[in-house]
Design an enzyme around this catalytic site. Sequence first.
Site, PDB file in Angstrom:
ATOM      1  N   SER A  11       0.868  -1.252   0.050  1.00  0.00           N
ATOM      2  CA  SER A  11       0.113  -0.083  -0.018  1.00  0.00           C
ATOM      3  C   SER A  11       0.859   1.253  -0.145  1.00  0.00           C
ATOM      4  O   SER A  11       1.658   1.526  -0.848  1.00  0.00           O
ATOM      5  CB  SER A  11      -0.864  -0.114   1.363  1.00  0.00           C
ATOM      6  OG  SER A  11      -2.026   0.867   1.023  1.00  0.00           O
ATOM      7  N   GLU A  38      -1.789  -2.977  -7.959  1.00  0.00           N
ATOM      8  CA  GLU A  38      -2.959  -3.434  -7.237  1.00  0.00           C
ATOM      9  C   GLU A  38      -3.382  -2.140  -6.690  1.00  0.00           C
ATOM     10  O   GLU A  38      -2.766  -0.770  -6.587  1.00  0.00           O
ATOM     11  CB  GLU A  38      -2.763  -4.482  -6.104  1.00  0.00           C
ATOM     12  CG  GLU A  38      -1.748  -3.996  -5.096  1.00  0.00           C
ATOM     13  CD  GLU A  38      -2.137  -2.833  -4.078  1.00  0.00           C
ATOM     14  OE1 GLU A  38      -3.402  -3.115  -3.918  1.00  0.00           O
ATOM     15  OE2 GLU A  38      -1.508  -2.194  -3.450  1.00  0.00           O
ATOM     16  N   HIS A  65      -4.812  -5.764  -1.351  1.00  0.00           N
ATOM     17  CA  HIS A  65      -5.452  -5.803  -0.164  1.00  0.00           C
ATOM     18  C   HIS A  65      -6.401  -6.837  -0.172  1.00  0.00           C
ATOM     19  O   HIS A  65      -7.567  -6.892   0.105  1.00  0.00           O
ATOM     20  CB  HIS A  65      -6.389  -4.346  -0.173  1.00  0.00           C
ATOM     21  CG  HIS A  65      -5.151  -3.308   0.064  1.00  0.00           C
ATOM     22  ND1 HIS A  65      -4.476  -2.750  -1.086  1.00  0.00           N
ATOM     23  CD2 HIS A  65      -5.010  -2.431   1.275  1.00  0.00           C
ATOM     24  CE1 HIS A  65      -3.838  -1.687  -0.408  1.00  0.00           C
ATOM     25  NE2 HIS A  65      -4.094  -1.475   0.708  1.00  0.00           N
TER      26      HIS A  65
END
Length: 309
Positions: A103, A212, A282
Amino acid sequence: MSHIYIYSPSSAVRDKAAFRRGVKRLQQLGHEVEVDEAALASHMRFAGDDATRLAAIGRAAASGADIALISRGGYGLTRILPELPYKQLAKAVEKGTHFVGLSDFTALQSALLAKTGAVTWAGPALGEDFGAEAPDDIMEACFDDLAGGMGEGTGWSLPKKDLPTLPEASSAEGAQLHLRSATLWGGNLSVLCSLVGTPWLPAIKGGALFLEDVNEHPYRIERQLTQLLHAGIIDRQKVVLLGSFNRFKTVPHDRGYKLQTVIDWLRSRTRTPVLTGLPFGHVPTKVLLPVGQKVELLVQGRDALMFWG
């Protein structure tokens, strides 16, 4: 048993129960866990002010730990990229510390790769993964492989409904795609796009770019992919690997526009193969990926295998 150092370089930890579960879970797995003194610090939305988080990153680099694991992602690293202790971080990597996260951690990984070439690992975070009520078995197995120095690659099945058009057999094994010596890099799409035009984005040519994101509607994903495309980044890669894009909702206004629409559109705009189904993002089931490492990718039928050992 590995020495694992837990620190918070981005957002503040709000779910203290998950944090405690994560620490306990790592200890149950046989690891020695050291928690940074500011791991639970809070300043507005951040895990301490900028100076506090920079100091925590420095302590993680100086810890001598086998693995330095972030408590969580969120936001906070892009604003301190100019001040990161790059030489200290690269030295820690050279001595054997594996920096692991995802992230917002993409910002640190990208900047460190751009500035020093040091390899870090895209992987779990303490709270979201080890602090889950039932941590994922595959995630833990991949983490244990890293801790034990046994991680040499990963594999996954391409989605049956999204098999891309690939070149004719390009190797003696009859693989549709066989790439050698491609630098694996990438991470969170939103974070990567925020680095375009800065010194913190690696200038990778002939790489394997993995992406992602979370909580981003398909049109936002397309807009960000468009930025990478128009900047020439996607066309310079040997392959693009799409992981999980989740936790979004389509609306009636979309009229059939969905994530697959975005993927099909991207493929129509580039010759770079775009593969989906990479188990990363995630989501509970995630593999660990060496950011900055040379990899070999083999695709045969629905089977995709990536090696770095």
